[in-house]
Design a protein around this motif. Structure first.
Motif, PDB file in Angstrom:
ATOM      1  N   GLY A 316       0.828  -1.206   0.000  1.00 59.69           N
ATOM      2  CA  GLY A 316       0.000   0.000   0.000  1.00 59.69           C
ATOM      3  C   GLY A 316       0.857   1.249   0.000  1.00 59.69           C
ATOM      4  N   LEU A 317       1.936   1.216   0.771  1.00 52.47           N
ATOM      5  CA  LEU A 317       2.833   2.374   0.827  1.00 52.47           C
ATOM      6  C   LEU A 317       3.614   2.526  -0.471  1.00 52.47           C
ATOM      7  CD1 LEU A 317       3.947   1.924   4.497  1.00 52.47           C
ATOM      8  CD2 LEU A 317       2.627   3.851   3.593  1.00 52.47           C
ATOM      9  N   CYS A 318       3.911   1.407  -1.124  1.00 56.67           N
ATOM     10  CA  CYS A 318       4.573   1.491  -2.438  1.00 56.67           C
ATOM     11  C   CYS A 318       3.641   2.166  -3.440  1.00 56.67           C
ATOM     12  CB  CYS A 318       4.987   0.107  -2.920  1.00 56.67           C
ATOM     13  SG  CYS A 318       6.431  -0.523  -2.035  1.00 56.67           S
ATOM     14  N   ASN A 319       2.347   1.837  -3.402  1.00 58.74           N
ATOM     15  CA  ASN A 319       1.414   2.500  -4.309  1.00 58.74           C
ATOM     16  C   ASN A 319       1.208   3.965  -3.928  1.00 58.74           C
ATOM     17  OD1 ASN A 319       1.089   0.364  -5.990  1.00 58.74           O
ATOM     18  ND2 ASN A 319      -0.855  -0.329  -5.127  1.00 58.74           N
ATOM     19  N   ALA A 320       1.369   4.289  -2.660  1.00 59.21           N
ATOM     20  CA  ALA A 320       1.201   5.683  -2.235  1.00 59.21           C
ATOM     21  C   ALA A 320       2.447   6.519  -2.503  1.00 59.21           C
ATOM     22  CB  ALA A 320       0.850   5.739  -0.742  1.00 59.21           C
TER      23      ALA A 320
ATOM     24  N   GLY B 240       1.037   7.895  -5.305  1.00 64.99           N
ATOM     25  CA  GLY B 240      -0.306   8.474  -5.278  1.00 64.99           C
ATOM     26  C   GLY B 240      -1.394   7.555  -5.798  1.00 64.99           C
ATOM     27  N   LEU B 242      -3.660   5.672  -4.797  1.00 67.11           N
ATOM     28  CA  LEU B 242      -4.309   5.296  -3.548  1.00 67.11           C
ATOM     29  C   LEU B 242      -5.526   4.415  -3.777  1.00 67.11           C
ATOM     30  CD1 LEU B 242      -3.913   8.713  -1.732  1.00 67.11           C
ATOM     31  CD2 LEU B 242      -2.294   6.831  -1.960  1.00 67.11           C
ATOM     32  N   VAL B 245      -4.459   0.824  -2.880  1.00 65.01           N
ATOM     33  CA  VAL B 245      -4.046   0.446  -1.526  1.00 65.01           C
ATOM     34  C   VAL B 245      -5.079  -0.563  -1.025  1.00 65.01           C
ATOM     35  CG1 VAL B 245      -3.752   1.282   0.840  1.00 65.01           C
ATOM     36  CG2 VAL B 245      -2.943   2.670  -1.086  1.00 65.01           C
ATOM     37  N   PRO B 246      -4.607  -1.710  -0.487  1.00 71.08           N
ATOM     38  CA  PRO B 246      -5.587  -2.721  -0.073  1.00 71.08           C
ATOM     39  C   PRO B 246      -6.397  -2.296   1.152  1.00 71.08           C
ATOM     40  CG  PRO B 246      -3.326  -3.484   0.354  1.00 71.08           C
ATOM     41  CD  PRO B 246      -3.214  -2.170  -0.343  1.00 71.08           C
TER      42      PRO B 246
END
Lengths: 384, 384
Positions: A316-320, B240, B242, B245-246
């Motif tokens: 999730g942090l990688c996508n953020a 970004g 988001l 994000v799971p």
């Protein structure tokens, strides 16, 4: 004259913050012209405050750039001590002004030790280290505090006090202020995982990276977000609390009042609980790591499950943030590639392809990351 | 002389990036001495490139600081057009060089329109706007692309092509390059939610904030992470995202190949699907918003459920980054406080107390955020 004094102060602060640096590094980091840095450096070397400590690695294409001379603050002028308040230890490590890593010491503590006992252990360790042969004058102390151990009003405060607050008395005692009064030097406090990130950036696996996420999988689960080589604290100082990012909205309650936080899946207690049904008696964390290394399938699975949860949060942090690296520290990182592989697989499965090939690495500094990072933070925070 | 030319270029770039600014603002943003900025500004005003456009708000304690004169690039010298490739629209908006927001235009498109049709619509809109009375010379075009519509090799590429890739042909056609060749101006492409964040920072609810997270709850779910007023792109340009994000590791599959991503809970399709059993026939998004505003309990609950999922992701990001604000945009943000309240409650319940009192706000610019932000990005990216 006042300009030169300002330039000198900025140069000293940059050396405190980054350790040994070339004149070119210092110009970049201070924003001063190279000619000013050279003049300031010459004066500091003449005064004995700064020493030439070797040649930098060659830079430029093919490593053929002309290397510069590395400058560092004279270690004899002063040192700092970093102290981490761990789960069952208080651990200290010396850092000299030139970023040389000095000796360390630790005291075993009862689990759930109170603020008074922690304070006494910290003061004792700092005094003991200060009495060793060759100790330089003490310039300051850095504290690495896990979530829940800050003084009242600090970002780490809200989890103390209740039945699941980790340890008694911490909300009532301003440990940094009391310790500063007792030792007569500035005391700087920071989050333990933020300290670990700082140390891995300076001396560990994070050296090549500017942007990374660190996960500390320990008794509690903490983390740090590093962007442009700076540990981010955010609006309220509460950034990097990655142990309290939700993994499963239907998961078990967490001590923070959240539900299904990473901490309830990827902390040491979660791993021990998962193994309780299979073990003959309570296992210690080091026994789980040793058994996993020897091939025990249940211990391996428990560690991989923790890595899977950590990997979901990391994804999730990688996508953020699309960081360059994910760094794993804390007791569970002792499982090495077993843990990192589970994290890597979860990230590959969960993050967008563009973000999924992030480097997943185990920290290089082990239990010294916290004290060393706390010392580095204290050195950087000294008054100019 | 070359120094002055460099200072002039930096000043023009700063005005392009931030819009109207005082000489003090420009000195801060360019890092140039105030005296240099004043000399550069005088020359630019004399040449007609820059105009004085009013007085800044008073600053300092009690608003008593001496306000400065605002400078802006002359709008007559040139303008950019921002174009957003939306779900069923292509939408364009003019931005002049002085950051004045000009007219807009839109074309309705069939859902799943291809790259060729999108390109034709974009070129048509830009040409139509350029032919209006009083149009300034076209300096460049900015494109706002949702995830899945980038050219092959771009961060947004990997979701195209398959049966759930949104639209045909986008992976094969380098839309920015083709459009640039066709219009004879530079074309700058960015992620749509990143564009929305840029616009909200410049003209919308994000103006007072340096650090924020934006969630775009639309046909797809996107997002942006802004730190120090800069939209972060990360190592691979994939920051970004988001919407991926799971939220729930046991949730439904997402078009990205992940499981239980925010997009499957907080996109328009999720809301419509949730209401399918209750409605007499398929509902359009605007009908759901209208019914919710009129008090329909099922529509309100569907929007609140989407807000709850968005709030869970926002809470995780609050614990990771401790931002000052969470900004909601996209079609579902049309539900206003109904949605924001659900996000706020989920954040309050899920984030650590220190991070939970973040401001949760609905974007101010509606569907214009994307085209305006794309235009601003294109203006900032023009060659100096």
């Amino acid at each position: 004259m006042s300009d030169l004094r300002g330039a000198t102060a900025r140069t000293v602060v940059a050396l405190r913050e980054h350790g040994a640096a070339t004149r070119a590094d210092l110009a970049r980091r201070t924003g001063l012209p190279k000619s000013t840095v050279s003049a300031v450096a010459a004066a500091l070397v003449a005064a004995g405050t700064v020493r030439e400590v070797g040649e930098a690695e060659p830079t430029g294409p093919g490593g053929r750039g002309r290397p510069g001379t590395l400058l560092a603050l004279d270690p004899g002028r002063g040192e700092v001590v970093g102290v981490e308040f761990g789960w069952a230890h208080v651990r200290a490590r010396v850092l000299d002004g030139g970023h040389g890593r000095g000796p360390g010491a630790a005291r075993r503590m009862p689990v759930a030790y109170g603020a008074r006992d922690g304070l006494e252990a910290a003061a004792g360790l700092v005094r003991d280290l200060g009495e060793r042969a060759g100790a330089a004058p003490l310039l300051g102390v850095g504290l690495a505090l896990p979530l829940g151990l800050g003084p009242a009003g600090a970002p780490s405060e809200p989890l103390t006090g209740g039945p699941r607050g980790m340890r008694p008395g911490w909300e009532a005692l301003d440990v940094p202020a009391v310790l500063s009064a007792e030792l007569g030097v500035p005391v700087h406090a920071d989050n333990d995982a933020n300290c670990a990130a700082r140390a891995e950036l300076l001396w560990g696996v994070a050296r090549p990276y500017d942007d990374l996420v660190l996960l500390k999988l320990h008794a509690g689960v903490g983390g740090a977000v590093v962007l442009e080589r700076r540990v981010r604290t955010g609006r309220a100082g509460g950034a990097g609390e990655l142990g309290h990012v939700p993994v499963d909205p239907r998961g078990p309650l967490c001590r923070c009042g959240g539900r299904g936080c990473l901490e309830v899946y990827a902390g040491v207690p979660a791993v021990l609980r998962a193994l309780a049904a299979w073990a003959d008696g309570p296992l210690a964390p080091h026994e789980v790591l040793a058994a996993a290394a020897a091939g025990d399938p249940a211990c391996r699975r428990a560690l991989r499950d923790a890595g899977e949860a950590a990997g979901q949060v990391a994804a999730g942090l990688c996508n953020a943030l699309s960081p360059q690296a994910v760094v794993l520290t804390g007791a569970l990182a002792g499982a090495g590639e077993l843990l990192a592989g589970a994290v890597r697989e979860a990230v590959a499965r969960t993050a967008l392809p563009v973000n999924a090939d992030v480097a997943v690495l185990v920290g290089a500094l082990g239990p010294d990351a916290g004290p060393l990072g706390a010392a580095a933070a204290a050195l950087a925070a000294l008054p100019a």
